[in-house]
Design an enzyme around this catalytic site. Structure first.
Site, PDB file in Angstrom:
ATOM      1  N   HIS A   9       0.823  -1.211   0.000  1.00 25.01           N
ATOM      2  CA  HIS A   9       0.000   0.000   0.000  1.00 25.01           C
ATOM      3  C   HIS A   9       0.859   1.264   0.000  1.00 25.01           C
ATOM      4  O   HIS A   9       0.372   2.337   0.328  1.00 25.01           O
ATOM      5  CB  HIS A   9      -0.910   0.014   1.228  1.00 25.01           C
TER       6      HIS A   9
ATOM      7  N   HIS B 190      -7.285  -4.316  -0.859  1.00 23.71           N
ATOM      8  CA  HIS B 190      -6.690  -5.637  -1.134  1.00 23.71           C
ATOM      9  C   HIS B 190      -7.391  -6.325  -2.297  1.00 23.71           C
ATOM     10  O   HIS B 190      -7.180  -7.511  -2.541  1.00 23.71           O
ATOM     11  CB  HIS B 190      -6.778  -6.534   0.101  1.00 23.71           C
TER      12      HIS B 190
END
Length: 330
Positions: free
Chosen positions: A56, A218
């Site tokens: 991320h 995700h």
């Protein structure tokens, strides 16, 4: 699989070695997976510790530095860090004023940060925890009980970090963080799936010509799939979903966040459409940030996060910050 890596097993360690080389102002423990502000512990200052699965970036390690996080704990790709990392980070940055854990609402992160807080408290540290759960798209997703923690994490870490930098006590810093989370909402859109190094192929199927509305960071499913939409149509849907839930009565901070693969040319164009919708809904915009900040590896797409603010929160946003990913005012 076309990735700029050596091997899936070493991708996180290799990235941390590169971060250490690029940012000598940070202390990067590659083996133990902890990134610490170089001058920590800072006397009299509350320490902010966050972390989560890698993939991320720049969240979270890219937000370590004056005015934001004091330490970050990167896990394996899309995998929570372990309590030992968090306890080690808290001990390294504690200056006696206490430690605030900023936790995105994913089951592994919540469980491990809760355990770490208990262990740190057993060692005599004062610890507060703040949960980030800003995503309005769905509730009770694949990895989450309740709403997912996404783009508002940046707002929480920046604004609470500014309060800590000013010398505010732990209770006040935690209150700022909770207020920011409660005042923030996000919505994400995927134009393509992401590919994890270990899998080497897309994590979910998204047919050509379709997009996923409300996707998680995700690749978790969103609200629905539709045929590809124009930027203005995506903005109408995403900003509408955020405003219908947030219902701000005053100005907002606006984050137009890239998921990793969408270029700034597209993100700035989308930001213009976001501003169009906000203007039409008569929502004043105090500040706007555009770029890749809370990403999902190589996913194409974006998210919108709005945070309702008052004068104090705008002042904390404008306060100096110096991290690898955010820096202004110095």
């Amino acid at each position: 699989m076309r990735m700029l890596i050596n091997a899936p097993e070493t991708v996180v360690a290799d990235a941390l070695r590169g971060m250490a080389a690029a940012h000598p102002e940070l202390r990067v423990d590659v083996e133990r997976r902890v990134v610490v502000r170089g001058d920590a512990p800072v006397a009299g200052q509350v320490a902010l510790v966050s972390g989560g699965g890698s993939g991320h970036e720049p969240l979270h390690a890219g937000f370590v530095g004056p005015g934001m996080l004091t330490a970050a704990c990167p896990g394996e790709v899309f995998t929570s860090p372990v309590p030992d990392q968090m306890v080690r980070a808290a001990a390294a940055v504690n200056a006696g004023a206490g430690v605030l854990f900023v936790v995105k609402n994913y089951t592994g992160d919540v469980l491990n940060f809760d355990m770490a807080a208990e262990l740190a408290e057993d060692d005599g540290l004062r610890v507060e925890r703040v949960l980030v759960n800003d995503d309005v798209a769905v509730s009770d997703s694949l990895y989450t009980a309740g709403r997912r923690g996404t783009g508002a994490t940046l707002f929480v870490e920046k604004l609470a970090g500014a309060a800590a930098e000013e010398g505010a006590p732990l209770e006040h810093v935690a209150a700022v963080a909770r207020r920011v989370n409660d005042s923030s909402r996000s919505f994400g859109v995927a134009l393509s799936a992401c590919t994890t190094p270990a899998k080497g192929s897309p994590t979910f199927e998204l047919p050509d010509g379709e997009l996923e509305l409300g996707v998680g960071i995700h690749g978790e499913p969103g609200r629905e799939r539709r045929p590809m939409m124009a930027s203005r149509e995506i903005a109408d849907y995403a900003v509408g979903a955020v405003l219908d839930d947030l219902r701000p009565s005053g100005p907002v901070l606006a984050l137009v966040n890239g998921m990793g693969a969408s270029p700034l040319l597209e993100l700035y164009g989308f930001a213009a459409e976001v501003r169009r919708v906000l203007d039409a809904r008569r929502v004043p915009v105090a500040r706007t940030l555009v770029g890749n900040y809370v990403t999902s590896l190589d996913m194409a797409g974006c998210s919108v996060t709005l945070c309702a603010v008052d004068d104090e929160l705008v002042r904390l946003w404008d306060a100096p910050v110096r991290t690898p990913a955010l820096r202004w005012g110095r």
